[in-house]
Design a protein around this motif. Sequence first.
Motif, PDB file in Angstrom:
ATOM      1  N   ASP A  90      11.900   5.500  -4.682  1.00  0.00           N
ATOM      2  CA  ASP A  90      12.548   6.189  -5.798  1.00  0.00           C
ATOM      3  C   ASP A  90      11.638   7.263  -6.389  1.00  0.00           C
ATOM      4  OD1 ASP A  90      14.625   6.555  -7.883  1.00  0.00           O
ATOM      5  OD2 ASP A  90      13.059   5.743  -9.194  1.00  0.00           O
ATOM      6  N   ALA A  91      10.375   6.944  -6.590  1.00  0.00           N
ATOM      7  CA  ALA A  91       9.431   7.917  -7.161  1.00  0.00           C
ATOM      8  C   ALA A  91       9.278   9.131  -6.245  1.00  0.00           C
ATOM      9  CB  ALA A  91       8.081   7.254  -7.417  1.00  0.00           C
ATOM     10  N   ALA A  92       9.265   8.909  -4.937  1.00  0.00           N
ATOM     11  CA  ALA A  92       9.167  10.025  -3.998  1.00  0.00           C
ATOM     12  C   ALA A  92      10.408  10.917  -4.094  1.00  0.00           C
ATOM     13  CB  ALA A  92       8.988   9.515  -2.573  1.00  0.00           C
ATOM     14  N   CYS A  93      11.571  10.285  -4.192  1.00  0.00           N
ATOM     15  CA  CYS A  93      12.815  11.054  -4.322  1.00  0.00           C
ATOM     16  C   CYS A  93      12.850  11.831  -5.630  1.00  0.00           C
ATOM     17  CB  CYS A  93      14.024  10.130  -4.215  1.00  0.00           C
ATOM     18  SG  CYS A  93      14.277   9.446  -2.568  1.00  0.00           S
ATOM     19  N   GLN A  94      12.334  11.244  -6.695  1.00  0.00           N
ATOM     20  CA  GLN A  94      12.294  11.921  -7.995  1.00  0.00           C
ATOM     21  C   GLN A  94      11.293  13.069  -8.004  1.00  0.00           C
ATOM     22  OE1 GLN A  94      14.373  11.219 -10.596  1.00  0.00           O
ATOM     23  NE2 GLN A  94      15.351   9.679  -9.314  1.00  0.00           N
ATOM     24  N   SER A  95      10.258  12.980  -7.173  1.00  0.00           N
ATOM     25  CA  SER A  95       9.174  13.966  -7.192  1.00  0.00           C
ATOM     26  C   SER A  95       9.404  15.174  -6.290  1.00  0.00           C
ATOM     27  CB  SER A  95       7.858  13.300  -6.782  1.00  0.00           C
ATOM     28  OG  SER A  95       7.502  12.295  -7.701  1.00  0.00           O
TER      29      SER A  95
ATOM     30  N   GLU B 221       0.813  -1.214   0.000  1.00  0.00           N
ATOM     31  CA  GLU B 221       0.000   0.000   0.000  1.00  0.00           C
ATOM     32  C   GLU B 221       0.853   1.273   0.000  1.00  0.00           C
ATOM     33  OE1 GLU B 221      -2.693  -0.292   3.282  1.00  0.00           O
ATOM     34  OE2 GLU B 221      -3.553  -2.167   2.549  1.00  0.00           O
ATOM     35  N   LEU B 222       2.174   1.110   0.016  1.00  0.00           N
ATOM     36  CA  LEU B 222       3.070   2.258   0.027  1.00  0.00           C
ATOM     37  C   LEU B 222       2.974   3.014  -1.298  1.00  0.00           C
ATOM     38  CD1 LEU B 222       5.333   3.653   1.726  1.00  0.00           C
ATOM     39  CD2 LEU B 222       6.954   2.294   0.388  1.00  0.00           C
ATOM     40  N   THR B 223       2.851   4.334  -1.215  1.00  0.00           N
ATOM     41  CA  THR B 223       2.835   5.205  -2.394  1.00  0.00           C
ATOM     42  C   THR B 223       3.943   6.250  -2.233  1.00  0.00           C
ATOM     43  OG1 THR B 223       1.338   6.819  -1.375  1.00  0.00           O
ATOM     44  CG2 THR B 223       0.320   4.975  -2.612  1.00  0.00           C
ATOM     45  N   PRO B 224       4.335   6.911  -3.308  1.00  0.00           N
ATOM     46  CA  PRO B 224       5.322   7.988  -3.175  1.00  0.00           C
ATOM     47  C   PRO B 224       4.852   9.073  -2.197  1.00  0.00           C
ATOM     48  CG  PRO B 224       5.119   7.355  -5.461  1.00  0.00           C
ATOM     49  CD  PRO B 224       4.034   6.630  -4.721  1.00  0.00           C
ATOM     50  N   GLU B 225       3.572   9.372  -2.195  1.00  0.00           N
ATOM     51  CA  GLU B 225       3.033  10.380  -1.281  1.00  0.00           C
ATOM     52  C   GLU B 225       3.196   9.937   0.177  1.00  0.00           C
ATOM     53  OE1 GLU B 225       1.476  10.924  -5.252  1.00  0.00           O
ATOM     54  OE2 GLU B 225       1.367   9.169  -3.966  1.00  0.00           O
ATOM     55  N   ARG B 226       2.980   8.671   0.433  1.00  0.00           N
ATOM     56  CA  ARG B 226       3.148   8.151   1.802  1.00  0.00           C
ATOM     57  C   ARG B 226       4.613   8.143   2.221  1.00  0.00           C
ATOM     58  NH1 ARG B 226      -1.402   3.297   2.180  1.00  0.00           N
ATOM     59  NH2 ARG B 226      -3.185   4.720   2.057  1.00  0.00           N
ATOM     60  N   VAL B 227       5.486   7.855   1.277  1.00  0.00           N
ATOM     61  CA  VAL B 227       6.927   7.933   1.558  1.00  0.00           C
ATOM     62  C   VAL B 227       7.269   9.361   1.967  1.00  0.00           C
ATOM     63  CG1 VAL B 227       9.249   7.824   0.561  1.00  0.00           C
ATOM     64  CG2 VAL B 227       7.574   6.040   0.009  1.00  0.00           C
ATOM     65  N   ALA B 228       6.806  10.335   1.194  1.00  0.00           N
ATOM     66  CA  ALA B 228       7.098  11.740   1.488  1.00  0.00           C
ATOM     67  C   ALA B 228       6.565  12.137   2.862  1.00  0.00           C
ATOM     68  CB  ALA B 228       6.510  12.638   0.400  1.00  0.00           C
ATOM     69  N   THR B 229       5.381  11.670   3.196  1.00  0.00           N
ATOM     70  CA  THR B 229       4.800  11.984   4.507  1.00  0.00           C
ATOM     71  C   THR B 229       5.654  11.427   5.632  1.00  0.00           C
ATOM     72  OG1 THR B 229       2.549  12.092   3.629  1.00  0.00           O
ATOM     73  CG2 THR B 229       2.774  11.656   5.980  1.00  0.00           C
ATOM     74  N   ILE B 230       6.081  10.177   5.508  1.00  0.00           N
ATOM     75  CA  ILE B 230       6.923   9.567   6.544  1.00  0.00           C
ATOM     76  C   ILE B 230       8.226  10.349   6.693  1.00  0.00           C
ATOM     77  CG2 ILE B 230       8.287   7.525   7.167  1.00  0.00           C
ATOM     78  CD1 ILE B 230       6.085   5.851   5.707  1.00  0.00           C
ATOM     79  N   VAL B 231       8.872  10.637   5.581  1.00  0.00           N
ATOM     80  CA  VAL B 231      10.148  11.363   5.620  1.00  0.00           C
ATOM     81  C   VAL B 231       9.957  12.718   6.284  1.00  0.00           C
ATOM     82  CG1 VAL B 231      11.897  12.490   4.177  1.00  0.00           C
ATOM     83  CG2 VAL B 231      11.163  10.160   3.645  1.00  0.00           C
ATOM     84  N   ARG B 232       8.961  13.466   5.863  1.00  0.00           N
ATOM     85  CA  ARG B 232       8.748  14.818   6.390  1.00  0.00           C
ATOM     86  C   ARG B 232       8.366  14.822   7.866  1.00  0.00           C
ATOM     87  NH1 ARG B 232       5.700  16.209   0.878  1.00  0.00           N
ATOM     88  NH2 ARG B 232       7.522  16.916  -0.312  1.00  0.00           N
ATOM     89  N   ARG B 233       7.675  13.811   8.316  1.00  0.00           N
ATOM     90  CA  ARG B 233       7.312  13.747   9.741  1.00  0.00           C
ATOM     91  C   ARG B 233       8.560  13.614  10.614  1.00  0.00           C
ATOM     92  NH1 ARG B 233       1.706  11.378   9.894  1.00  0.00           N
ATOM     93  NH2 ARG B 233       0.557  13.121   8.973  1.00  0.00           N
TER      94      ARG B 233
END
Length: 126
Positions: free
Chosen positions: A104-109, A63-75
């Motif tokens: 990777d997609a989160a890092c690219q975005s 269920e992991l998405t690039p948006e969820r990756v970004a949220t985890i990182v930013r938190r």
Amino acid sequence: MQFLARRYDTHELAVVEIHGERILRVRSAASQQATTSPVPWVAPGLVDIQVNGYGGQEFSSLELTPERVATIVRRHFAFGVTQLCPTLTTQSFEMLAHGMRAIDAACQSWPDVERAVAGIHLEGPY
């Protein structure tokens, strides 16, 4: 912009000068009078080399998405973490590939996510 802070290592007062998102310099404020107001502590950013996820979302999830990756990182920024390694735990090849693609997609975005992801921690016998 500049502000008064207390160094984590020496406990001394310092003036921190910032331009945009960059620290220009940190200089001693020993000549300044002590203040009764609370002064923030400053320290280098923390690096977390194993982050499995946050807030109920694991990196090892289909269920992991690039948006969820970004949220985890930013938190993690709120905790003083400036770089981290998302961790993919021992799972199926499909799950590992999915997690790597989402990270990777989160890092690219998002440049802030790319700067914060130091690498991917691949757990297990790899």
